[in-house]
Design a protein around this motif. Structure first.
Motif, short mmCIF file in Angstrom:
data_model
loop_
_atom_site.label_atom_id
_atom_site.label_comp_id
_atom_site.label_asym_id
_atom_site.label_seq_id
_atom_site.Cartn_x
_atom_site.Cartn_y
_atom_site.Cartn_z
N GLU A 1 1.53 -3.17 -6.77
CA GLU A 1 2.46 -4.20 -6.50
C GLU A 1 4.31 -3.52 -6.99
O GLU A 1 5.25 -4.06 -6.97
CB GLU A 1 2.47 -5.39 -7.92
CG GLU A 1 1.60 -6.49 -7.82
CD GLU A 1 1.50 -7.45 -8.58
OE1 GLU A 1 2.24 -7.69 -9.60
OE2 GLU A 1 0.90 -8.36 -8.47
N ASP A 2 3.98 -2.37 -6.57
CA ASP A 2 4.87 -1.32 -7.20
C ASP A 2 5.46 -0.77 -5.95
O ASP A 2 6.15 0.01 -6.15
CB ASP A 2 4.74 -0.17 -8.80
CG ASP A 2 4.32 0.71 -8.53
OD1 ASP A 2 2.89 0.42 -7.37
OD2 ASP A 2 3.59 1.31 -9.23
N VAL A 3 4.60 -0.92 -5.08
CA VAL A 3 5.20 -0.54 -3.97
C VAL A 3 5.67 -1.60 -2.90
O VAL A 3 4.99 -2.87 -2.41
CB VAL A 3 3.93 0.04 -2.99
CG1 VAL A 3 3.37 0.08 -1.78
CG2 VAL A 3 3.20 1.48 -3.99
N LEU A 4 6.78 -0.95 -2.28
CA LEU A 4 7.20 -2.32 -0.94
C LEU A 4 6.91 -1.60 1.05
O LEU A 4 7.35 -0.22 0.41
CB LEU A 4 9.00 -2.07 -1.11
CG LEU A 4 9.31 -2.76 0.09
CD1 LEU A 4 9.10 -4.14 -0.14
CD2 LEU A 4 11.06 -2.28 -0.59
N THR A 5 6.85 -2.29 1.17
CA THR A 5 5.80 -1.87 2.65
C THR A 5 6.77 -2.03 3.38
O THR A 5 7.48 -3.60 3.28
CB THR A 5 4.39 -2.02 3.16
OG1 THR A 5 4.08 -2.02 2.33
CG2 THR A 5 4.69 -1.56 4.65
N GLU A 6 7.61 -1.09 4.21
CA GLU A 6 9.30 -1.44 5.18
C GLU A 6 8.66 -0.93 6.60
O GLU A 6 8.66 0.14 6.97
CB GLU A 6 10.12 -0.73 3.84
CG GLU A 6 10.87 -1.23 4.64
CD GLU A 6 12.79 -0.35 3.77
OE1 GLU A 6 13.28 -1.65 3.61
OE2 GLU A 6 12.90 0.31 4.51
N ILE A 7 8.73 -1.92 7.35
CA ILE A 7 8.76 -1.83 8.87
C ILE A 7 10.25 -1.99 9.39
O ILE A 7 11.04 -2.48 8.90
CB ILE A 7 7.71 -2.97 9.91
CG1 ILE A 7 6.99 -3.31 8.87
CG2 ILE A 7 8.32 -2.64 11.24
CD1 ILE A 7 5.88 -4.53 9.33
N ASN A 8 10.76 -0.37 10.20
CA ASN A 8 11.74 -0.10 10.62
C ASN A 8 12.03 -0.11 11.70
O ASN A 8 11.42 0.33 12.44
CB ASN A 8 12.10 1.44 10.17
CG ASN A 8 12.01 1.69 8.62
OD1 ASN A 8 13.09 1.37 7.23
ND2 ASN A 8 10.96 2.11 8.30
N ILE A 9 12.79 -0.97 12.25
CA ILE A 9 13.46 -0.80 13.45
C ILE A 9 14.70 -0.49 14.23
O ILE A 9 15.59 -0.89 13.60
CB ILE A 9 13.45 -2.43 13.80
CG1 ILE A 9 11.91 -3.10 13.70
CG2 ILE A 9 13.62 -2.63 15.09
CD1 ILE A 9 11.79 -4.51 13.17
N ASP A 10 14.84 0.02 15.48
CA ASP A 10 15.88 1.12 15.60
C ASP A 10 16.38 -0.23 16.97
O ASP A 10 15.60 -0.30 17.85
CB ASP A 10 15.45 2.39 15.60
CG ASP A 10 16.51 2.71 16.56
OD1 ASP A 10 17.79 2.41 16.44
OD2 ASP A 10 16.44 3.83 17.65
N THR A 11 17.67 -0.78 17.06
CA THR A 11 17.85 -1.59 17.75
C THR A 11 19.04 -0.85 18.88
O THR A 11 19.58 -1.47 19.11
CB THR A 11 18.27 -2.74 16.97
OG1 THR A 11 19.93 -1.95 16.23
CG2 THR A 11 17.59 -3.33 16.36
#
Length: 227
Positions: free
Chosen positions: A75-85
């Motif tokens: 619960e202390d981990v944020l998963t982040e999908i990064n997108i370059d536009t």
């Protein structure tokens, strides 16, 4: 950061005690091993031919054995999908996922408040939430066409790990190569997976072309631990 923010999302309440997270690396970073900060695989693809959606799948914490398959996300981990536009290899949009009390909460796609190694939970841009699956997969589809999943899945990685060690060992007399067929060392093992399918209309224009000549997004994933 001392601020505590409560945000009502669906039937749940997400409590974010500290919104600043710092990025983690793959299994070569010892602090991530054995946790869902450890990124195993990342996939981004067109779910069906001609679809106007993009599916993103993040597999975390590799080699989760069957008797441990129904564990929990950190619960202390944020998963982040990064997108370059715009093609500069800096994230212009992010899709975030963070677990709370048996549910996975998603945010975005939204322009990040900061780029690089730190992130903040975009609580002002909720995407939806889904119960974390156990033995039965649970998928939630939002009114805007976004679909969400979180839970254990079979590890897609096929690798004859023991034969690999034999081949690369300096003392190995038989270096004739890999067995055909090989033995999948990871058969029966699982990962903790996050999946989100998003209409391309929420992501903007594609910025690259893959080896098949198809337009794609430049995208990568990070895990960020709360500080």
């Amino acid at each position: 950061m001392k601020k505590t923010t409560k945000y009502a999302l669906g039937i749940g309440t997400l409590i974010v005690a500290s919104l600043v997270f710092v990025a983690a690396d793959h299994i070569d970073a010892p602090a991530t091993m054995g946790t869902t900060a450890d990124i195993a695989d990342y996939f981004a693809f067109e779910p069906t031919e001609g679809s106007d959606n993009t599916a993103f799948i993040v597999d975390l914490q590799s080699n989760v054995l069957p008797d441990l398959a129904y564990g929990t996300f950190d619960e202390d981990v944020l998963t982040e999908i990064n997108i370059d536009t715009d093609g500069d290899l800096i994230e212009n949009l992010v899709i975030q996922a963070i677990a709370r009390d048996g549910r996975m909460y998603f945010f975005g796609p939204v322009a990040p408040s900061s780029t690089g190694l730190t992130s903040q939970v975009a609580i002002e841009s909720p995407m939806g939430d889904v119960e974390i699956s156990g033995s039965t997969a649970i998928v939630e589809t939002m009114a805007n066409g976004v679909s969400l999943f979180a839970g254990p899945r079979q590890d897609p990685f096929f690798f004859d790990f023991f034969r690999f060690n034999e081949v690369v060992s300096p003392s190995m007399d038989d270096n004739s190569g890999f067995d055909n067929p090989g033995i999948d060392t990871f058969d029966g093992a699982n990962t903790m997976s996050i999946a989100v399918e998003v209409p391309n209309s929420l992501l903007g224009e594609t910025t690259a072309t893959n080896v098949l000549g198809l337009p794609v997004y430049k995208t990568w994933v990070t895990t960020n631990r709360k500080q």
